[in-house]
Design a protein around this motif. Structure first.
Motif, mmCIF file in Angstrom:
data_model
loop_
_atom_site.group_PDB
_atom_site.id
_atom_site.type_symbol
_atom_site.label_atom_id
_atom_site.label_comp_id
_atom_site.label_asym_id
_atom_site.label_seq_id
_atom_site.Cartn_x
_atom_site.Cartn_y
_atom_site.Cartn_z
ATOM 1 N N LEU A 55 0.829 -1.197 0.000
ATOM 2 C CA LEU A 55 0.000 0.000 0.000
ATOM 3 C C LEU A 55 0.872 1.259 0.000
ATOM 4 O O LEU A 55 0.587 2.213 -0.733
ATOM 5 N N ALA A 56 1.938 1.245 0.776
ATOM 6 C CA ALA A 56 2.863 2.386 0.821
ATOM 7 C C ALA A 56 3.550 2.567 -0.532
ATOM 8 O O ALA A 56 3.726 3.697 -1.003
ATOM 9 N N GLU A 57 3.929 1.460 -1.169
ATOM 10 C CA GLU A 57 4.539 1.515 -2.503
ATOM 11 C C GLU A 57 3.569 2.114 -3.513
ATOM 12 O O GLU A 57 3.948 2.962 -4.329
ATOM 13 N N LEU A 58 2.333 1.666 -3.451
ATOM 14 C CA LEU A 58 1.302 2.154 -4.365
ATOM 15 C C LEU A 58 1.071 3.651 -4.162
ATOM 16 O O LEU A 58 0.983 4.415 -5.119
ATOM 17 N N ARG A 59 1.000 4.065 -2.918
ATOM 18 C CA ARG A 59 0.779 5.478 -2.617
ATOM 19 C C ARG A 59 1.960 6.323 -3.099
ATOM 20 O O ARG A 59 1.787 7.406 -3.657
ATOM 21 N N SER A 60 3.162 5.825 -2.904
ATOM 22 C CA SER A 60 4.362 6.535 -3.340
ATOM 23 C C SER A 60 4.377 6.683 -4.864
ATOM 24 O O SER A 60 4.668 7.763 -5.390
ATOM 25 N N ARG A 61 4.046 5.615 -5.570
ATOM 26 C CA ARG A 61 3.996 5.647 -7.030
ATOM 27 C C ARG A 61 2.910 6.606 -7.505
ATOM 28 O O ARG A 61 3.115 7.390 -8.430
ATOM 29 N N THR A 62 1.766 6.577 -6.844
ATOM 30 C CA THR A 62 0.663 7.481 -7.196
ATOM 31 C C THR A 62 1.080 8.935 -7.002
ATOM 32 O O THR A 62 0.792 9.785 -7.847
ATOM 33 N N ASN A 63 1.756 9.231 -5.909
ATOM 34 C CA ASN A 63 2.224 10.590 -5.661
ATOM 35 C C ASN A 63 3.201 11.055 -6.734
ATOM 36 O O ASN A 63 3.132 12.196 -7.193
ATOM 37 N N ARG A 64 4.118 10.177 -7.141
ATOM 38 C CA ARG A 64 5.078 10.535 -8.196
ATOM 39 C C ARG A 64 4.353 10.804 -9.512
ATOM 40 O O ARG A 64 4.660 11.774 -10.207
ATOM 41 N N GLN A 65 3.387 9.950 -9.841
ATOM 42 C CA GLN A 65 2.640 10.133 -11.084
ATOM 43 C C GLN A 65 1.790 11.401 -11.032
ATOM 44 O O GLN A 65 1.681 12.130 -12.018
ATOM 45 N N LEU A 66 1.205 11.673 -9.895
ATOM 46 C CA LEU A 66 0.398 12.881 -9.720
ATOM 47 C C LEU A 66 1.265 14.128 -9.861
ATOM 48 O O LEU A 66 0.851 15.113 -10.479
ATOM 49 N N LEU A 67 2.462 14.069 -9.341
ATOM 50 C CA LEU A 67 3.404 15.179 -9.470
ATOM 51 C C LEU A 67 3.726 15.444 -10.941
ATOM 52 O O LEU A 67 3.740 16.597 -11.390
ATOM 53 N N ILE A 68 3.931 14.391 -11.710
ATOM 54 C CA ILE A 68 4.204 14.525 -13.149
ATOM 55 C C ILE A 68 3.013 15.149 -13.856
ATOM 56 O O ILE A 68 3.169 16.075 -14.661
ATOM 57 N N VAL A 69 1.827 14.676 -13.554
ATOM 58 C CA VAL A 69 0.607 15.202 -14.179
ATOM 59 C C VAL A 69 0.443 16.688 -13.855
ATOM 60 O O VAL A 69 0.164 17.504 -14.744
ATOM 61 N N VAL A 70 0.627 17.067 -12.608
ATOM 62 C CA VAL A 70 0.461 18.461 -12.196
ATOM 63 C C VAL A 70 1.490 19.350 -12.888
ATOM 64 O O VAL A 70 1.151 20.430 -13.374
ATOM 65 N N ARG A 71 2.721 18.907 -12.963
ATOM 66 C CA ARG A 71 3.750 19.705 -13.641
ATOM 67 C C ARG A 71 3.412 19.904 -15.114
ATOM 68 O O ARG A 71 3.561 21.006 -15.655
ATOM 69 N N LYS A 72 2.969 18.843 -15.769
ATOM 70 C CA LYS A 72 2.602 18.942 -17.183
ATOM 71 C C LYS A 72 1.410 19.872 -17.383
ATOM 72 O O LYS A 72 1.374 20.657 -18.333
ATOM 73 N N GLN A 73 0.425 19.781 -16.493
ATOM 74 C CA GLN A 73 -0.735 20.665 -16.610
ATOM 75 C C GLN A 73 -0.360 22.114 -16.390
ATOM 76 O O GLN A 73 -0.871 23.000 -17.067
ATOM 77 N N LEU A 74 0.520 22.370 -15.444
ATOM 78 C CA LEU A 74 0.986 23.736 -15.217
ATOM 79 C C LEU A 74 1.697 24.283 -16.453
ATOM 80 O O LEU A 74 1.425 25.404 -16.887
#
Length: 96
Positions: free
Chosen positions: A5-24
């Motif tokens: 679960l911690a691995e999944l959350r960490s991966r999700t956070n990294r992917q979310l960070l990429i998405v937010v940067r691209k949207q910005l």
């Protein structure tokens, strides 16, 4: 199970960070070329800005520098959007 679960959350956070940067980045580009507040490019930049505003607080585990960078870029986007003026499309008389 907790580790997975911690691995999944960490991966999700990294992917979310990429998405937010691209949207910005995309929203900043759209705001810079928008003809005015009535243009579709401006509208898309506003939608991206709103989505980033909602997603930023959900990203966990950011370093201070990452958080400061994202907040600065978001402020830059907001200023760019606020700086777009309302332009009217010239209306031409039609010949009949």
């Amino acid at each position: 199970m907790a580790t997975k679960l911690a691995e999944l959350r960490s991966r999700t956070n990294r992917q979310l960070l990429i998405v937010v940067r691209k949207q910005l980045d995309r929203a900043l580009t759209l705001a810079s070329v928008a003809a005015g507040k009535g243009s579709p490019l401006y509208a898309q930049a506003e939608r991206d800005c709103e989505q980033v505003r909602r997603l930023l607080p959900r990203i966990e585990g950011l370093t201070r520098d990452e958080k400061a960078d994202l907040e600065a870029k978001f402020k830059e986007l907001r200023a760019a959007l606020d700086g777009v003026i309302m332009k009217r499309v010239p209306q031409y008389a039609t010949c009949s």
